[in-house]
Design a protein around this motif. Sequence first.
Motif, mmCIF file in Angstrom:
data_model
loop_
_atom_site.group_PDB
_atom_site.id
_atom_site.type_symbol
_atom_site.label_atom_id
_atom_site.label_comp_id
_atom_site.label_asym_id
_atom_site.label_seq_id
_atom_site.Cartn_x
_atom_site.Cartn_y
_atom_site.Cartn_z
ATOM 1 N N PRO A 133 0.830 -1.214 0.000
ATOM 2 C CA PRO A 133 0.000 0.000 0.000
ATOM 3 C C PRO A 133 0.856 1.253 0.000
ATOM 4 N N CYS A 134 0.349 2.283 -0.656
ATOM 5 C CA CYS A 134 1.073 3.553 -0.739
ATOM 6 C C CYS A 134 0.443 4.540 0.239
ATOM 7 N N LEU A 135 1.227 4.984 1.215
ATOM 8 C CA LEU A 135 0.762 5.950 2.209
ATOM 9 C C LEU A 135 1.249 7.344 1.810
ATOM 10 N N GLN A 136 0.285 8.253 1.626
ATOM 11 C CA GLN A 136 0.625 9.634 1.297
ATOM 12 C C GLN A 136 0.382 10.536 2.511
ATOM 13 N N VAL A 137 1.360 11.429 2.772
ATOM 14 C CA VAL A 137 1.280 12.346 3.912
ATOM 15 C C VAL A 137 1.520 13.751 3.383
ATOM 16 N N PHE A 138 0.574 14.646 3.687
ATOM 17 C CA PHE A 138 0.718 16.056 3.303
ATOM 18 C C PHE A 138 0.954 16.889 4.566
ATOM 19 N N VAL A 139 1.901 17.809 4.449
ATOM 20 C CA VAL A 139 2.256 18.672 5.577
ATOM 21 C C VAL A 139 2.253 20.126 5.115
ATOM 22 N N ASN A 140 2.226 20.988 6.121
ATOM 23 C CA ASN A 140 2.307 22.429 5.871
ATOM 24 C C ASN A 140 3.726 22.888 6.220
ATOM 25 N N LEU A 141 4.413 23.450 5.228
ATOM 26 C CA LEU A 141 5.786 23.911 5.410
ATOM 27 C C LEU A 141 5.765 25.336 5.948
ATOM 28 N N SER A 142 6.402 25.545 7.085
ATOM 29 C CA SER A 142 6.317 26.841 7.770
ATOM 30 C C SER A 142 7.014 27.952 6.991
ATOM 31 N N PRO A 161 8.306 8.629 -5.691
ATOM 32 C CA PRO A 161 8.022 10.015 -5.310
ATOM 33 C C PRO A 161 6.595 10.264 -4.851
ATOM 34 N N LYS A 162 5.712 9.231 -4.844
ATOM 35 C CA LYS A 162 4.319 9.430 -4.441
ATOM 36 C C LYS A 162 4.046 8.999 -2.996
ATOM 37 N N CYS A 163 4.842 8.072 -2.473
ATOM 38 C CA CYS A 163 4.551 7.462 -1.172
ATOM 39 C C CYS A 163 5.447 8.024 -0.076
ATOM 40 N N PHE A 164 4.969 7.885 1.177
ATOM 41 C CA PHE A 164 5.717 8.369 2.332
ATOM 42 C C PHE A 164 6.937 7.504 2.613
ATOM 43 N N TYR A 165 6.806 6.192 2.486
ATOM 44 C CA TYR A 165 7.939 5.283 2.746
ATOM 45 C C TYR A 165 7.800 4.075 1.834
ATOM 46 N N ILE A 166 8.861 3.264 1.748
ATOM 47 C CA ILE A 166 8.867 2.049 0.934
ATOM 48 C C ILE A 166 9.019 0.874 1.899
ATOM 49 N N PRO A 167 7.948 0.098 2.124
ATOM 50 C CA PRO A 167 8.057 -1.034 3.053
ATOM 51 C C PRO A 167 8.801 -2.217 2.420
ATOM 52 N N LYS A 168 9.114 -3.171 3.247
ATOM 53 C CA LYS A 168 9.738 -4.394 2.741
ATOM 54 C C LYS A 168 8.694 -5.211 2.003
ATOM 55 N N CYS A 169 9.046 -5.660 0.830
ATOM 56 C CA CYS A 169 8.090 -6.386 -0.005
ATOM 57 C C CYS A 169 7.847 -7.781 0.570
ATOM 58 N N LEU A 170 6.577 -8.067 0.898
ATOM 59 C CA LEU A 170 6.184 -9.352 1.477
ATOM 60 C C LEU A 170 5.028 -9.943 0.679
ATOM 61 N N LEU A 177 -0.618 -4.129 5.018
ATOM 62 C CA LEU A 177 -1.670 -3.160 5.275
ATOM 63 C C LEU A 177 -1.706 -2.738 6.749
ATOM 64 N N SER A 178 -1.535 -3.702 7.646
ATOM 65 C CA SER A 178 -1.538 -3.366 9.082
ATOM 66 C C SER A 178 -0.372 -2.442 9.442
ATOM 67 N N GLU A 179 0.740 -2.646 8.793
ATOM 68 C CA GLU A 179 1.897 -1.760 9.045
ATOM 69 C C GLU A 179 1.616 -0.340 8.566
ATOM 70 N N LYS A 182 -0.837 1.381 10.956
ATOM 71 C CA LYS A 182 -0.173 1.767 12.199
ATOM 72 C C LYS A 182 0.571 3.085 12.036
ATOM 73 N N ILE A 183 1.267 3.246 10.933
ATOM 74 C CA ILE A 183 1.985 4.505 10.688
ATOM 75 C C ILE A 183 1.001 5.657 10.492
ATOM 76 N N LYS A 184 -0.126 5.372 9.851
ATOM 77 C CA LYS A 184 -1.128 6.413 9.623
ATOM 78 C C LYS A 184 -1.717 6.904 10.942
ATOM 79 N N ARG A 185 -2.015 5.974 11.859
ATOM 80 C CA ARG A 185 -2.570 6.373 13.152
ATOM 81 C C ARG A 185 -1.575 7.199 13.964
ATOM 82 N N SER A 186 -0.329 6.824 13.909
ATOM 83 C CA SER A 186 0.684 7.593 14.656
ATOM 84 C C SER A 186 0.820 9.009 14.110
ATOM 85 N N LEU A 187 0.666 9.157 12.796
ATOM 86 C CA LEU A 187 0.746 10.498 12.219
ATOM 87 C C LEU A 187 -0.498 11.326 12.562
ATOM 88 N N HIS A 188 -1.655 10.674 12.623
ATOM 89 C CA HIS A 188 -2.865 11.394 13.006
ATOM 90 C C HIS A 188 -2.816 11.854 14.459
#
Length: 295
Positions: A133-142, A161-170, A177-179, A182-188
């Motif tokens: 899965p590709c996780l996208q994160v948008f931030v506001n640059l000060s 260049p589209k995703c937040f990180y590159i996980p290990k291919c399994l 998906l669970s990984e 988990k990263i999405k919840r921590s960012l929220h």
Amino acid sequence: MFLQPVSHRGSFNVPIQITMQSARRRRTREAISSISVKEKKKENNDAKGGDKSKAQAPVSSAGEDRAILLGVGMMGFSILMYFVLGITLIKPFMMSIFSEKSNCTVMRADILEDWIECSFMCGVDCRGQAKYPCLQVFVNLSHTRRKVLLHYNDEAIQLNPKCFYIPKCLRDRNELLSEAEKIKRSLHHSNGSVFPCYYNPEKKPEDAIMFRKYDTTMVFHCLFWPTLMLIGGALIVGMVKLTQHLSQMCAEFSAAQEETQALTPSSEDSMESRPRRLDKILRWRPKQMQHAPLS
């Protein structure tokens, strides 16, 4: 009538001349013998000096050879570390485009429906295909007050260049998906909090990264330890060479002292003082014989 005493002064001239001639002969013999003795001593000293010069040649011990070999090995290994670390770590750090530091605030984090294909190894000659899965994160640059796409580090932005990180291919899609969830919840949970990030307003104004893969601490360690090893090797070689030089100087100084003592012996002084004693005896003896009464 009284007979006049006959003076016998003239009769003493012959033995006096004989004694003077014998004294002169002794002087010449002693001078010749002293010259020959000096020449023999000089030859012996020259021979000894040649042997000493051969002995004074710097001969390094086994410990000194090992120390020099250790120092040279340390210097060579440090130069090799400079070469390897410079290519693998320092060069990417110098070529990184995300050099400007700023503050970022998380605005949104979403998992895209379109998964990205990847390949994994299932054996020596086995390769399998999977998706993550590709996780996208948008931030506001000060600094720019703009909405930019956040990436984990500069390596992740190069791979995708589209995703937040590159996980290990399994092969297991649920684990991937669970990984990502988990990263999405921590960012929220950190929504609204400010954290440092890096960006490049000229080349990549729409992207930012959270961490730099090669930072200044890493570069410091890459340069500090090889430099310390290089200095240590140079100090070992320098100390061994200095010890050899000082020992050679001490040997030359002791040899010079022995030569000066050998060139000024006490026997030469006694041999030179003998003719003076003979001169005093010969000068004193004729006077005593002249004034001696006749029997």
